[in-house]
Scaffold this motif. Structure first.
Motif, PDB file in Angstrom:
ATOM      1  N   TYR A   1      36.902  -7.001  62.313  1.00 31.78           N
ATOM      2  CA  TYR A   1      36.739  -8.126  61.390  1.00 31.78           C
ATOM      3  C   TYR A   1      35.347  -8.735  61.570  1.00 31.78           C
ATOM      4  O   TYR A   1      34.750  -8.636  62.640  1.00 31.78           O
ATOM      5  N   THR A   2      34.849  -9.366  60.516  1.00 33.39           N
ATOM      6  CA  THR A   2      33.578 -10.072  60.643  1.00 33.39           C
ATOM      7  C   THR A   2      33.809 -11.372  61.405  1.00 33.39           C
ATOM      8  O   THR A   2      34.900 -11.958  61.341  1.00 33.39           O
ATOM      9  N   ASP A   3      32.799 -11.802  62.141  1.00 32.89           N
ATOM     10  CA  ASP A   3      32.920 -13.048  62.903  1.00 32.89           C
ATOM     11  C   ASP A   3      33.092 -14.241  61.962  1.00 32.89           C
ATOM     12  O   ASP A   3      32.426 -14.339  60.927  1.00 32.89           O
ATOM     13  N   PHE A   4      33.992 -15.133  62.345  1.00 30.23           N
ATOM     14  CA  PHE A   4      34.158 -16.397  61.625  1.00 30.23           C
ATOM     15  C   PHE A   4      33.438 -17.469  62.430  1.00 30.23           C
ATOM     16  O   PHE A   4      33.746 -17.689  63.605  1.00 30.23           O
ATOM     17  N   THR A   5      32.455 -18.125  61.839  1.00 32.61           N
ATOM     18  CA  THR A   5      31.715 -19.167  62.551  1.00 32.61           C
ATOM     19  C   THR A   5      31.686 -20.441  61.713  1.00 32.61           C
ATOM     20  O   THR A   5      31.615 -20.389  60.477  1.00 32.61           O
ATOM     21  N   LYS A   6      31.751 -21.554  62.409  1.00 26.16           N
ATOM     22  CA  LYS A   6      31.725 -22.837  61.713  1.00 26.16           C
ATOM     23  C   LYS A   6      31.207 -23.911  62.661  1.00 26.16           C
ATOM     24  O   LYS A   6      31.596 -23.961  63.830  1.00 26.16           O
ATOM     25  N   LYS A   7      30.330 -24.760  62.149  1.00 23.57           N
ATOM     26  CA  LYS A   7      29.854 -25.899  62.927  1.00 23.57           C
ATOM     27  C   LYS A   7      30.683 -27.128  62.561  1.00 23.57           C
ATOM     28  O   LYS A   7      30.925 -27.389  61.380  1.00 23.57           O
ATOM     29  N   VAL A   8      31.134 -27.832  63.582  1.00 24.45           N
ATOM     30  CA  VAL A   8      31.950 -29.021  63.350  1.00 24.45           C
ATOM     31  C   VAL A   8      31.334 -30.208  64.082  1.00 24.45           C
ATOM     32  O   VAL A   8      30.696 -30.047  65.126  1.00 24.45           O
TER      33      VAL A   8
END
Length: 203
Positions: A84-91
């Protein structure tokens, strides 16, 4: 008189220390904010989670006593799963507030499964440890343990690493024949977070 003063002083210090510890824990809880990860599919729930480059565990387990508590400010969440492709998110975490992040793992179109495979099963504790094959995150021990579960890899040489923060990393090299099945058994030894290895700390 002097002895009596020393005893009273010691009792006072002990009583004060009992007050300080709960107060410190309470003060810390008033500062930290929570990040809750939510996934719908099996891939979402079993993917590994890194916060600011540090591996914490897999999505489904990061709740209750393992919930993610962070200092206020901006943090980067990265969720990874083989294929799977990496899931990235800034919070941005706020004090005493909960931030919910919906994890959505998407199939990596570049992934090609080998036509001929070998099977590696794991019997490792703790089973929440991360598994890396040739330095790439493959999943957690729990995914490759038990009846009907295993890790499919191409025949040949592979480096397998099992690591978790707070434990000494385990590494081994295998040389698999086509259709071969093997089981890796080990118990990770407790140690410093620095002994988990570079795979646990990823940029």
């Amino acid at each position: 008189m002097k002895m009596q003063f020393v005893v009273r002083n010691a009792v006072f210090c002990l009583a004060l220390s009992r007050l300080i510890i709960p107060f410190t824990a309470h003060a810390q809880s008033q500062v930290l904010g929570e990040v809750k990860l939510v996934g719908k599919t099996k891939a979402d729930k079993t993917s590994g989670v890194w916060v600011d480059g540090q591996y914490l565990g897999y999505v489904l387990e990061l709740k209750d006593d393992k919930k993610i508590l962070l200092m206020p400010g901006e943090h980067e969440i990265a969720v990874r799963q083989a294929g799977y492709t990496d899931f990235t998110k800034k919070v941005v975490v706020e004090p005493r507030k909960k931030t919910e992040v919906e994890v959505v793992m998407l199939k990596d179109p570049r992934t090609r499964l080998p036509t001929v495979t070998s099977l590696v099963k794991l019997k490792v504790t703790p089973d929440r440890a991360a598994v890396f094959v040739d330095d790439a995150f493959a999943g957690t021990v729990a995914e490759f343990s038990g009846v009907g579960h295993g890790m499919l890899v191409s025949p040949g040489k592979h480096r397998i690493k099992i690591a978790l923060a707070g434990y000494q990393a385990f590494e081994t090299e295998v040389n698999l024949l086509a259709h071969q099945k093997m089981t890796i058994k080990t118990n990770l030894l407790q140690g410093s977070i620095t002994q988990a290895g570079a795979s646990i700390k990823q940029e």
